[in-house]
Design a protein around this motif. Structure first.
Motif, PDB file in Angstrom:
ATOM      1  N   ASP A  28      53.966 -45.954 -62.469  1.00 12.19           N
ATOM      2  CA  ASP A  28      53.818 -47.342 -62.912  1.00 12.19           C
ATOM      3  C   ASP A  28      54.675 -48.247 -62.027  1.00 12.19           C
ATOM      4  O   ASP A  28      55.899 -48.064 -61.949  1.00 12.19           O
ATOM      5  N   PRO A  29      54.070 -49.230 -61.336  1.00 14.24           N
ATOM      6  CA  PRO A  29      54.860 -50.123 -60.481  1.00 14.24           C
ATOM      7  C   PRO A  29      56.012 -50.801 -61.211  1.00 14.24           C
ATOM      8  O   PRO A  29      57.054 -51.083 -60.597  1.00 14.24           O
ATOM      9  N   ALA A  30      55.857 -51.042 -62.512  1.00 10.74           N
ATOM     10  CA  ALA A  30      56.921 -51.704 -63.277  1.00 10.74           C
ATOM     11  C   ALA A  30      58.185 -50.856 -63.327  1.00 10.74           C
ATOM     12  O   ALA A  30      59.282 -51.379 -63.561  1.00 10.74           O
ATOM     13  N   ALA A  31      58.047 -49.555 -63.100  1.00 14.43           N
ATOM     14  CA  ALA A  31      59.203 -48.659 -63.165  1.00 14.43           C
ATOM     15  C   ALA A  31      60.108 -48.803 -61.945  1.00 14.43           C
ATOM     16  O   ALA A  31      61.199 -48.220 -61.922  1.00 14.43           O
ATOM     17  N   TYR A  32      59.677 -49.576 -60.956  1.00 14.00           N
ATOM     18  CA  TYR A  32      60.440 -49.686 -59.713  1.00 14.00           C
ATOM     19  C   TYR A  32      61.026 -51.084 -59.492  1.00 14.00           C
ATOM     20  O   TYR A  32      61.295 -51.476 -58.361  1.00 14.00           O
ATOM     21  N   SER A  33      61.251 -51.800 -60.567  1.00 13.81           N
ATOM     22  CA  SER A  33      61.896 -53.108 -60.444  1.00 13.81           C
ATOM     23  C   SER A  33      63.349 -52.922 -60.022  1.00 13.81           C
ATOM     24  O   SER A  33      63.943 -51.854 -60.201  1.00 13.81           O
ATOM     25  N   CYS A  35      60.288 -34.352 -41.553  1.00 12.68           N
ATOM     26  CA  CYS A  35      58.828 -34.377 -41.706  1.00 12.68           C
ATOM     27  C   CYS A  35      58.412 -33.650 -42.981  1.00 12.68           C
ATOM     28  O   CYS A  35      57.515 -34.102 -43.703  1.00 12.68           O
ATOM     29  N   ARG A  36      59.058 -32.523 -43.254  1.00 13.77           N
ATOM     30  CA  ARG A  36      58.763 -31.774 -44.474  1.00 13.77           C
ATOM     31  C   ARG A  36      59.071 -32.597 -45.715  1.00 13.77           C
ATOM     32  O   ARG A  36      58.279 -32.621 -46.676  1.00 13.77           O
ATOM     33  N   ARG A  37      60.212 -33.272 -45.707  1.00  9.19           N
ATOM     34  CA  ARG A  37      60.578 -34.087 -46.875  1.00  9.19           C
ATOM     35  C   ARG A  37      59.582 -35.222 -47.079  1.00  9.19           C
ATOM     36  O   ARG A  37      59.202 -35.536 -48.209  1.00  9.19           O
ATOM     37  N   ILE A  38      59.172 -35.845 -45.996  1.00 15.34           N
ATOM     38  CA  ILE A  38      58.228 -36.963 -46.101  1.00 15.34           C
ATOM     39  C   ILE A  38      56.896 -36.475 -46.657  1.00 15.34           C
ATOM     40  O   ILE A  38      56.335 -37.061 -47.595  1.00 15.34           O
ATOM     41  N   ARG A  39      56.374 -35.380 -46.108  1.00 20.92           N
ATOM     42  CA  ARG A  39      55.085 -34.861 -46.560  1.00 20.92           C
ATOM     43  C   ARG A  39      55.157 -34.350 -48.001  1.00 20.92           C
ATOM     44  O   ARG A  39      54.144 -34.294 -48.690  1.00 20.92           O
ATOM     45  N   GLY A  40      56.337 -33.980 -48.455  1.00 25.58           N
ATOM     46  CA  GLY A  40      56.492 -33.432 -49.794  1.00 25.58           C
ATOM     47  C   GLY A  40      56.570 -34.462 -50.893  1.00 25.58           C
ATOM     48  O   GLY A  40      56.695 -34.113 -52.075  1.00 25.58           O
ATOM     49  N   ASN A  41      56.507 -35.727 -50.555  1.00 25.52           N
ATOM     50  CA  ASN A  41      56.597 -36.782 -51.563  1.00 25.52           C
ATOM     51  C   ASN A  41      55.351 -36.852 -52.443  1.00 25.52           C
ATOM     52  O   ASN A  41      54.270 -36.367 -52.085  1.00 25.52           O
ATOM     53  N   ASP A  42      55.511 -37.490 -53.582  1.00 21.25           N
ATOM     54  CA  ASP A  42      54.411 -37.794 -54.496  1.00 21.25           C
ATOM     55  C   ASP A  42      53.824 -39.134 -54.045  1.00 21.25           C
ATOM     56  O   ASP A  42      54.454 -40.185 -54.194  1.00 21.25           O
ATOM     57  N   LEU A  43      52.612 -39.095 -53.472  1.00 19.28           N
ATOM     58  CA  LEU A  43      52.031 -40.299 -52.873  1.00 19.28           C
ATOM     59  C   LEU A  43      51.883 -41.428 -53.888  1.00 19.28           C
ATOM     60  O   LEU A  43      52.212 -42.586 -53.599  1.00 19.28           O
ATOM     61  N   ALA A  44      51.406 -41.107 -55.093  1.00 18.90           N
ATOM     62  CA  ALA A  44      51.194 -42.147 -56.105  1.00 18.90           C
ATOM     63  C   ALA A  44      52.511 -42.810 -56.502  1.00 18.90           C
ATOM     64  O   ALA A  44      52.560 -44.022 -56.743  1.00 18.90           O
ATOM     65  N   ALA A  45      53.593 -42.023 -56.548  1.00 13.44           N
ATOM     66  CA  ALA A  45      54.895 -42.590 -56.907  1.00 13.44           C
ATOM     67  C   ALA A  45      55.398 -43.522 -55.812  1.00 13.44           C
ATOM     68  O   ALA A  45      55.902 -44.623 -56.088  1.00 13.44           O
ATOM     69  N   VAL A  46      55.280 -43.099 -54.560  1.00 15.09           N
ATOM     70  CA  VAL A  46      55.738 -43.957 -53.463  1.00 15.09           C
ATOM     71  C   VAL A  46      54.889 -45.222 -53.383  1.00 15.09           C
ATOM     72  O   VAL A  46      55.413 -46.321 -53.170  1.00 15.09           O
ATOM     73  N   GLN A  47      53.595 -45.085 -53.580  1.00 20.29           N
ATOM     74  CA  GLN A  47      52.727 -46.270 -53.586  1.00 20.29           C
ATOM     75  C   GLN A  47      53.115 -47.217 -54.715  1.00 20.29           C
ATOM     76  O   GLN A  47      53.140 -48.442 -54.527  1.00 20.29           O
ATOM     77  N   ALA A  48      53.441 -46.684 -55.874  1.00 23.74           N
ATOM     78  CA  ALA A  48      53.863 -47.529 -56.995  1.00 23.74           C
ATOM     79  C   ALA A  48      55.148 -48.266 -56.665  1.00 23.74           C
ATOM     80  O   ALA A  48      55.325 -49.431 -57.035  1.00 23.74           O
ATOM     81  N   SER A  49      56.048 -47.605 -55.941  1.00 26.84           N
ATOM     82  CA  SER A  49      57.324 -48.240 -55.594  1.00 26.84           C
ATOM     83  C   SER A  49      57.142 -49.399 -54.623  1.00 26.84           C
ATOM     84  O   SER A  49      58.020 -50.257 -54.511  1.00 26.84           O
ATOM     85  N   LEU A  50      56.009 -49.415 -53.925  1.00 28.59           N
ATOM     86  CA  LEU A  50      55.737 -50.470 -52.940  1.00 28.59           C
ATOM     87  C   LEU A  50      54.720 -51.496 -53.436  1.00 28.59           C
ATOM     88  O   LEU A  50      54.382 -52.427 -52.702  1.00 28.59           O
ATOM     89  N   ALA A  51      54.253 -51.345 -54.664  1.00 28.52           N
ATOM     90  CA  ALA A  51      53.152 -52.173 -55.152  1.00 28.52           C
ATOM     91  C   ALA A  51      53.512 -53.654 -55.244  1.00 28.52           C
ATOM     92  O   ALA A  51      52.645 -54.524 -55.127  1.00 28.52           O
ATOM     93  N   ARG A  52      54.796 -53.937 -55.447  1.00 26.58           N
ATOM     94  CA  ARG A  52      55.229 -55.328 -55.598  1.00 26.58           C
ATOM     95  C   ARG A  52      56.170 -55.701 -54.461  1.00 26.58           C
ATOM     96  O   ARG A  52      57.059 -54.929 -54.109  1.00 26.58           O
ATOM     97  N   ASP A  53      55.963 -56.884 -53.904  1.00 20.40           N
ATOM     98  CA  ASP A  53      56.851 -57.349 -52.844  1.00 20.40           C
ATOM     99  C   ASP A  53      58.260 -57.548 -53.397  1.00 20.40           C
ATOM    100  O   ASP A  53      58.451 -57.789 -54.598  1.00 20.40           O
ATOM    101  N   ARG A  54      59.235 -57.461 -52.522  1.00 21.96           N
ATOM    102  CA  ARG A  54      60.623 -57.619 -52.944  1.00 21.96           C
ATOM    103  C   ARG A  54      60.948 -59.104 -53.123  1.00 21.96           C
ATOM    104  O   ARG A  54      60.682 -59.916 -52.229  1.00 21.96           O
ATOM    105  N   PRO A  55      61.522 -59.464 -54.264  1.00 23.29           N
ATOM    106  CA  PRO A  55      61.865 -60.870 -54.511  1.00 23.29           C
ATOM    107  C   PRO A  55      63.169 -61.248 -53.815  1.00 23.29           C
ATOM    108  O   PRO A  55      63.925 -60.389 -53.360  1.00 23.29           O
ATOM    109  N   ASP A  56      63.417 -62.530 -53.742  1.00 22.61           N
ATOM    110  CA  ASP A  56      64.674 -63.036 -53.184  1.00 22.61           C
ATOM    111  C   ASP A  56      65.718 -63.085 -54.303  1.00 22.61           C
ATOM    112  O   ASP A  56      65.564 -63.794 -55.284  1.00 22.61           O
ATOM    113  N   PHE A  57      66.767 -62.281 -54.153  1.00 25.38           N
ATOM    114  CA  PHE A  57      67.871 -62.340 -55.111  1.00 25.38           C
ATOM    115  C   PHE A  57      69.190 -62.583 -54.389  1.00 25.38           C
ATOM    116  O   PHE A  57      70.254 -62.201 -54.843  1.00 25.38           O
TER     117      PHE A  57
END
Length: 268
Positions: free
Chosen positions: A79-84, A172-194
């Motif tokens: 869930d993208p909301a989990a990566y705020s 390379c092994r660590r990168i390929r071993g990631n959960d694609l859906a989780a990484v995509q969710a972490s990038l779903a929202r642009d980073r705000p200015d804080f």
């Protein structure tokens, strides 16, 4: 002989964040606590491989290496909301609480740097100092990263290899071993200015950037905003700036020694 395999205290642990996500971390050594936060698609192992762990342990620091949510052995919500920023900052507080640490210095690269900044913005009383490499608190469009990870990790690896052709097989092994859906969710929202949070926060800051990193100007601007210090790494890009431990390690050690991190660890 590796210091990690000697008599220095070393344990693997798991904290549970406020939303129930498990956050795995490694607790090594003794002394002033320094938390290390890795970049996107990496894990806590990257700090070992680059040589930071060995160098900092020689300076008698207690190192807390976190697998950021969505990575490594930590929970991987889709869930993208989990990566705020607020939830990721809460992960750091959960780890500090679990480890019995009141305040710590935070050091992060790229995504890990942004998480360190979010933690300082939301929980300034828990942060002794900030060291961020290739990161800043200004708004950032993550469209290029989303495009590179649209289908699988091969395009992402090709992008990384353009910046660091000698990237290790383990990385390379660590990168390929990631959960694609989780990484995509972490990038779903642009980073705000804080960034406004840092104008008067008063936490010592060391911002680091390779001069070839597109984020270099923003990192310099952040250092000025926070009345902090800036370390430009000539001829380094976003990836090779992380790998330049021979330059970064001594500067970080001198910075932390100067700003003073004594008596800010367990139970203090």
């Amino acid at each position: 002989m590796s210091l990690v395999n000697s008599i220095i205290p070393h344990r693997l642990s798991e904290a549970v964040a406020a939303d129930g996500v498990s956050i795995a971390y490694e607790d090594i050594g003794y002394g002033d606590p320094l938390m290390l936060l890795h970049g996107l698609t990496e894990s806590r192992e990257s700090w070992h491989e680059a040589g930071y762990v060995e160098q900092f342990l020689q300076r008698e620091r207690r190192l807390i290496l976190v697998d950021c949510r969505g990575h490594g052995r930590s929970g991987k919500p889709h869930d993208p909301a989990a990566y705020s920023g607020r939830r990721r900052a809460a992960d750091i507080i959960a780890v500090l609480d679990h480890a019995g640490i009141r305040r710590a210095a935070l050091m992060g690269h790229s995504m890990g740097g942004v998480i360190a900044l979010a933690t300082a913005a939301h929980h300034p009383d828990r942060v002794v100092a900030l060291i961020v490499n290739g990161a800043h608190p200004f708004a950032e469009d993550l469209t290029p990263l989303r495009a590179a990870l649209e289908d699988n990790f091969e395009a992402w690896l090709a992008f990384v290899k353009q910046l660091a052709p000698d990237i290790s097989p383990d990385s390379c092994r660590r990168i390929r071993g990631n959960d694609l859906a989780a990484v995509q969710a972490s990038l779903a929202r642009d980073r705000p200015d804080f960034s406004a949070a840092f104008a008067e926060l008063g936490i010592p800051v060391l911002a680091i950037s390779g001069t070839l990193d597109p984020r270099c100007d923003a990192a310099r601007k952040f250092a000025e905003l926070a009345n902090g210090e800036f370390l430009p790494l000539e001829g380094k890009n976003h990836v090779t700036a992380f790998l330049d431990v021979e330059t970064i390690g001594p500067v970080v050690d001198e910075f932390l020694g100067r700003v003073g991190t004594r008596n800010n660890g367990r139970g203090g």
